[in-house]
Structures are given as structure tokens and as C-alpha cells.
Design a protein around this motif. Structure first.
Motif: not given
Length: 282
Positions: A16-19, A21-22, A59
DNA sequence: AATGGAGCCAACCGCCATGGC
DNA sequence: GGCCATGGCGGTTGGCTCCAT
């Protein structure tokens, strides 16, 4: 091959990318997740619902504990695994802030090897035959592990877990540690019948205590042979004259109290000491 | 510095149970 | 009762990191 749940849609795979996740975090914290299958659509993610659920649980959940497992957590995992086996989700419930995936990974990468280095079979927690033990210890340079704690003296099970182990039911039998025989001596399995007296039957048939026998699992971790409970007796595979077994009550902890503990211990002729509000010792 | 092996861990896969229709 | 969608779970895998050579 795509997921069955999302085969028709184009979805992202892998890390997963931080984006992402956000987006997921923002959506779940404001809307919750009444249906995981709808989360990706409304959160603007090209992931399947299952993937979102996993990412949240493993996570993003705010109550997750980060960092290495403590010695206490490690011992808890070993103790509970001895009773439950590879029930990672159940084991994780005993470790606040830890996920089943985390526990499973820790088991497979660390604890398993530790047990092997102690000559213990990780699936049964029994001492392995000498030839297997020597091959394991000679083929690895794992640091010498600390001695395994005694269930009899060191294990405390929280009442809320509704799981506990009973060892040394026969007062004349050996302790668990003493059962470790010389490497060449193979235990001879036999059966021991534990009569269930009237008090016990009534107790266990009482809906307020244990709904029915199917809610009682008995395991004899010392031996391969699975024990059975019938309506009037417990049959436990064991050697010679001593009985070691674990009993797991699959019933809400609210049904347990000191009266139950006292009746149960008396019915089973075991040393069973209500400790305090938090647990019992054996 | 390059490389290959081992270990770790996040994520996926497939099966099963459950509930709604 | 059968079918389908969904959630939950355990086993497995792929890729990243670390370390020894």
C-alpha cells in the motif's frame, strides 16, 4: 487470477502506498465500515474490500501496538498455542494490540525455531525423539534458549480468556517437567478414564455454566492421541499412571466464578486455586 | 563493491461459516 | 434447501533487508 470478490474490477495489488493508507484511514475514521465491499468505492481506492479490511486490521487500526514482542508476550503465545494450536486469531486475542498475522509471523520466524532448539516439537510442544532433536540442534546455531517455564508454577490465565490448563490431576503423578524421560525411552500411550460424577454432570449440563459438551474441548498436549469427552467420562490418551490435559471452555467468561472453580476442582480432584479477580493458578 | 542466501513480514489466496434472499 | 455475498481465518508467497562471503 483475480479475487473472487473483485474479479471484474481492476484493482491494485501489493504494498500500500502512503496515499492509499491515508484515503482508507480517513474514510474508516469518519464513516466506519458497515460493509467492506463498499469501502474501496467510497474511499476512492482501487483495491478490493478484502484488501482494505486486511490493511486496516493489520496496519492502520489505531489500537495496534508497534515494535518487538516482549518476553511476556512471547511466553503467552507459547502457553496459549500449547492449548489452542495454530488458532492465530484466538491467540492474538490474548495479546492486546497484536494481530493474528503478526503473531503468526512471529511464531513462524522466531518461536518455532526456539522450540526446535529446545528439542520441542512446535506443533505438539512435546519433547521430540532424540534423533530428531540432535539433528535440529546440530544443524542450527540458534542461541541457547531460556528454560521453558513450568505451566504448573508460572502460568496464569486471565479469566476473560476462558481457557486454562490443568496438569497433574493425579496427585501421585509426576510433574510435567519430570515427564521428560531419557531420550531412549518412548512413552507408551494408553487410555485413562476420568469418571464424571453427578456433581460434575449437573454442573456441565447446566446451561448457565456450560451449554453442552460440544463446548468443552480437551487436549492432551503430551501425546499425539487426541482425547475425547463423552457424556459421562473423559478419555485421555496418556502414559502409565499420570494424566495431563488441557481443558478449554468455549463459553463466555461471565459464566465462570469462584463457585464454579471450587465445584470443578473438587469434581476433578485437582489443585485449583482461585487467585484473585484476574486469574487462577494450578 | 557485488552477489547470493537467509530471514522477516506484508499481503494474497483459498477455504469455510454465516446470513440474507 | 440452494445460491450468493460477505467476513474471517490459516497457510503461503513474494519482495525487501540484512549479512556473510
Amino acid at each position: 487470477m483475480g479475487h473472487r470478490c473483485c474479479g471484474k474490477h481492476k484493482v491494485n495489488r501489493g504494498l500500500w502506498s502512503p496515499e492509499e493508507d491515508e484515503k482508507l484511514l480517513r474514510y474508516i475514521t469518519t464513516h466506519g465500515h458497515p460493509s467492506w465491499s463498499s469501502v474501496p468505492k467510497f474511499a476512492g481506492l482501487q483495491r478490493c474490500g478484502k484488501s482494505c479490511r486486511l490493511r486496516w486490521i493489520n496496519y492502520l487500526r489505531p489500537d495496534l501496538k508497534r515494535g518487538s514482542f516482549t518476553a511476556e508476550e512471547e511466553q503467552s503465545i507459547i502457553d496459549v498455542h500449547r492449548i489452542l494450536g495454530n488458532k492465530w486469531a484466538q491467540i492474538a486475542k490474548h495479546l492486546p494490540g497484536r494481530t493474528d498475522n503478526e503473531v503468526k509471523n512471529f511464531w513462524n520466524s522466531c518461536i518455532k525455531k526456539k522450540l526446535l532448539s529446545q528439542g520441542l516439537d512446535p506443533s505438539t510442544h512435546n519433547l521430540m525423539p532424540s534423533h530428531k532433536r540432535s539433528s535440529v540442534s546440530s544443524s542450527s546455531n540458534i542461541p541457547k534458549p531460556s528454560k521453558k517455564k513450568s505451566i504448573m508454577t508460572n502460568t496464569k490465565f486471565d479469566l476473560s480468556t476462558t481457557a486454562f490448563s490443568i496438569t497433574n490431576i493425579n496427585p501421585h503423578s509426576s510433574t510435567k517437567q519430570n515427564r521428560v524421560k531419557s531420550p531412549n525411552q518412548t512413552p507408551v500411550p494408553s487410555q485413562t478414564i476420568i469418571p464424571i460424577n453427578d456433581t460434575m454432570s449437573t454442573l456441565l449440563d447446566d446451561e448457565n455454566v456450560i451449554p453442552n459438551w460440544s463446548d468443552v474441548d480437551v487436549m492432551a498436549p503430551i501425546h499425539e492421541e487426541a482425547p475425547m469427552f463423552s457424556s459421562d467420562k473423559a478419555v485421555v490418551g496418556d502414559d502409565d499412571d499420570d494424566i495431563n490435559m488441557d481443558i478449554l471452555f468455549n463459553t463466555p467468561s461471565s459464566t465462570f466464578d469462584n463457585d464454579f472453580a471450587s465445584i470443578f476442582s473438587s469434581a476433578m480432584s485437582i489443585d485449583f486455586n482461585p487467585m484473585d479477580d484476574l486469574g487462577w493458578t494450578f
